[in-house]
Design a protein around this motif. Structure first.
Motif, short mmCIF file in Angstrom:
data_model
loop_
_atom_site.label_atom_id
_atom_site.label_comp_id
_atom_site.label_asym_id
_atom_site.label_seq_id
_atom_site.Cartn_x
_atom_site.Cartn_y
_atom_site.Cartn_z
N ILE A 82 -2.86 -0.56 7.07
CA ILE A 82 -3.51 0.78 6.48
C ILE A 82 -3.14 1.77 7.62
N ALA A 83 -3.22 1.50 9.10
CA ALA A 83 -3.03 2.21 10.03
C ALA A 83 -1.44 2.50 9.86
N GLY A 84 -0.90 1.33 9.96
CA GLY A 84 0.70 1.78 9.67
C GLY A 84 1.02 2.70 8.74
N TYR A 85 0.54 2.65 7.71
CA TYR A 85 0.74 3.61 6.45
C TYR A 85 0.67 5.10 7.03
N HIS A 86 -0.65 5.43 7.78
CA HIS A 86 -0.89 6.57 8.36
C HIS A 86 0.26 7.04 9.35
N VAL A 87 0.69 6.01 10.06
CA VAL A 87 1.64 6.45 11.27
C VAL A 87 3.14 6.64 10.64
#
Length: 550
Positions: free
Chosen positions: A191-196
């Protein structure tokens, strides 16, 4: 002052009564109570252009970050309208922020997010919780919280994940705090990677259409496409009917198919299919020629299906009770040349054929009686050759023909054999009408392993007590039903408890299988597995099997 309060009240009332709740996916196989953190640094070659874009648009960087957050929530929930908590710059309790990903480009999405945040902050001093109580709203307004200032803090009871941004050593850092009973570390990192990824896409192409861009990394894309796939099996270099013929040679006198009081051995079924195949070839059937099979669900049906495959043709199932217009349309669209049918199944078929004089009708009894040899015809059939056409409802409401090859059919049959653990001597119940693709595996999968097919009449299925009796009497090992019918079976078994001594596995497909029904099934039959199955006709039927023993 009073005017402002009224304006605040009207704004928040509109936000709160609009409805909509954005749930965070439950992404952990082993829920553990607790809270954990994940941090990642936004690359400078992303953060720098984002600051420049914010300056060009005369909006705070927070609005850019919020646009990315809206995109991620929309991707996670499958909804275009999402609701997130929003932490004001000075901290404090998050406020509900309603966002939409309807704007087509990143730039318009960003400006829309800025507008939503500006309106929220203009009314932030109003006691929103008091208004919620006044309106009788008891459900939590959101599960995800966006914290643009990186203030941090503990997760509220109803919050699943909190996304915060802060600057550290002139680097933009994303911190994700999450509940470990909902997300595990790998999923939190994703999920953090989706934001980035969303931020990177904004940085390189603010005028790109975000709806055409995905958030998955190359690694996750590979995981989704390959890591979650089932076993890769080497298929035998034979077609389904050839594998059946091998079983005929191995145990010719074993029972292959049962309908009512009639029982055919492997030798009898094969001989009848061979005579039908030769009758089709004698009438000029060519490679991939379409043959409609219009029969009731009786023993002539599997013989006809095998005959079409043996002759190198394409199986097109049509139910005898279909309206004449529908039959005519199906025959025409499929380019059908021949129809295999039986006495008693031709009423509407004959009406359809009146306008289609080029299509030949072959009565099964007459074909049996013709002077054709009953040995295997040996027609070469390639793995990429068309095997069957099923007409589905179609997304437009107009029936569409889904065409599948022999290799795809065989792959699906072996998936069923493996996951349902079909073996020699076991009985598979054939319950589905001919027009549904699931009818095909129910009909022939057992024949590949030396098993037996039990054709269950529709009138028996409509009487659940008779149906359960038939399953027991027929010593059925594998059964497939839709969840709504399983619900009826469970209710029957609760009212009239009985052993199902031979049943080992029930496949459920066609509708969503709910947890409550699953629990009820295992409460009455704890030793019989459920297989939650689903797939598309275009992909040779079920593409997903979840085998459950509890």
């Amino acid at each position: 002052m009073r005017v402002q309060v009224e304006a605040d009240r009207e704004f928040w009332r509109g936000q709160l009564v609009a409805g909509g709740f954005t749930a965070v996916p439950r992404w952990t196989p082993r829920p553990v109570a607790g809270v954990a953190d994940h941090e990642t640094t936004v690359p400078e070659d992303v953060a720098g252009p984002l600051r420049g874009l914010a300056q060009d648009l005369a909006v705070p960087l927070d609005s850019v970050l919020l646009a990315a957050h809206a995109k991620v929530l929309a991707a996670l929930s499958g909804e275009r309208e999402v609701v997130s908590g929003y932490v004001p710059a000075d901290g404090g309790r998050p406020l509900p922020c309603r966002l939409t990903t309807e704007p087509p480009t990143w730039r318009t999405l960003l400006l829309n997010a800025h507008r939503a945040a500006s309106e929220l902050l203009a009314h932030q001093d109003f006691p929103v919780d008091d208004l919620r109580r006044e309106l009788g709203l008891t459900e939590p307004p959101f599960e995800a919280v966006f914290d643009p200032g990186g203030v941090g803090g503990d997760l509220a009871e109803d919050t699943v994940v909190r996304i915060g941004f802060s600057w550290r050593d002139d680097r933009l850092v994303l911190r994700l705090r999450y509940r470990t009973d909902v997300l595990d570390a790998d999923c939190a990192a994703r999920i953090a990677g989706y934001h980035v990824t969303a931020l990177a896409l904004i940085a390189v192409g603010p005028d790109a259409e975000h709806g055409r861009q995905g958030l998955l990394s190359a690694e996750e894309l590979h995981f989704q496409l390959e890591g979650l796939a089932g076993p890769r099996r080497e298929l035998p270099d034979r077609r389904m009917h050839e594998l059946f013929e091998q079983r005929v040679r191995e145990h010719p006198d074993a029972v292959a198919a049962v309908h009512g009081e009639r029982r055919w051995t492997y030798r009898e079924l094969n001989a009848r299919a061979n005579r039908l195949a030769r009758a089709l070839l004698a009438r000029g059937l060519r490679r991939e020629g379409v043959v409609a099979v219009v029969t009731e669900r009786n023993l002539d049906w599997p013989a006809a299906v095998l005959a079409v495959f043996k002759a190198g043709g394409v199986y097109l199932p049509i139910e005898p009770h279909f309206p004449a217009g529908r039959i005519a349309t199906t025959l025409t669209r499929a380019g059908c040349a021949l129809v295999l049918t039986e006495h008693g199944s031709t009423t509407t078929l004959d009406q359809a054929l009146e306008s289609l004089p080029r299509i030949g009708k072959v009565l099964i009894d007459a074909a049996y009686a013709e002077d054709h040899a009953d040995d295997d015809p040996g027609v070469p059939v390639a793995p990429d050759q068309l095997a069957y056409i099923y007409f589905t409802s179609g997304s437009t409401g107009e029936p569409k023909g889904a065409m599948c090859e022999h290799a795809g059919m065989l792959n699906h049959l072996y998936a069923k054999i493996d996951d349902l653990e079909l073996g020699e001597g076991q009985v598979v119940a054939q319950t589905a009408p001919q027009c549904f693709d699931i009818s095909l595996w129910q009909l022939v999968s057992g024949l590949l392993v030396g098993g037996q097919t039990l054709l269950v009449e529709q009138e028996v299925i409509l009487d659940v007590q008779r149906f359960v009796d038939r399953i027991v009497e027929g010593r059925v090992a594998v059964l497939q039903v839709v969840p709504s019918y399983l619900d009826v079976v469970v209710s029957c078994l609760r009212q009239h408890p009985r052993e199902l001594p031979d049943l080992r596995c029930v496949s459920v497909t066609g509708e969503a299988l709910k947890k409550e029904l699953t629990e009820r099934w295992f409460a009455v039959q704890p030793g019989i597995k459920l297989v939650n199955a689903y797939g598309l006709t275009e992909t040779s039927d079920d593409t997903n099997h979840e085998v459950m023993d509890r």
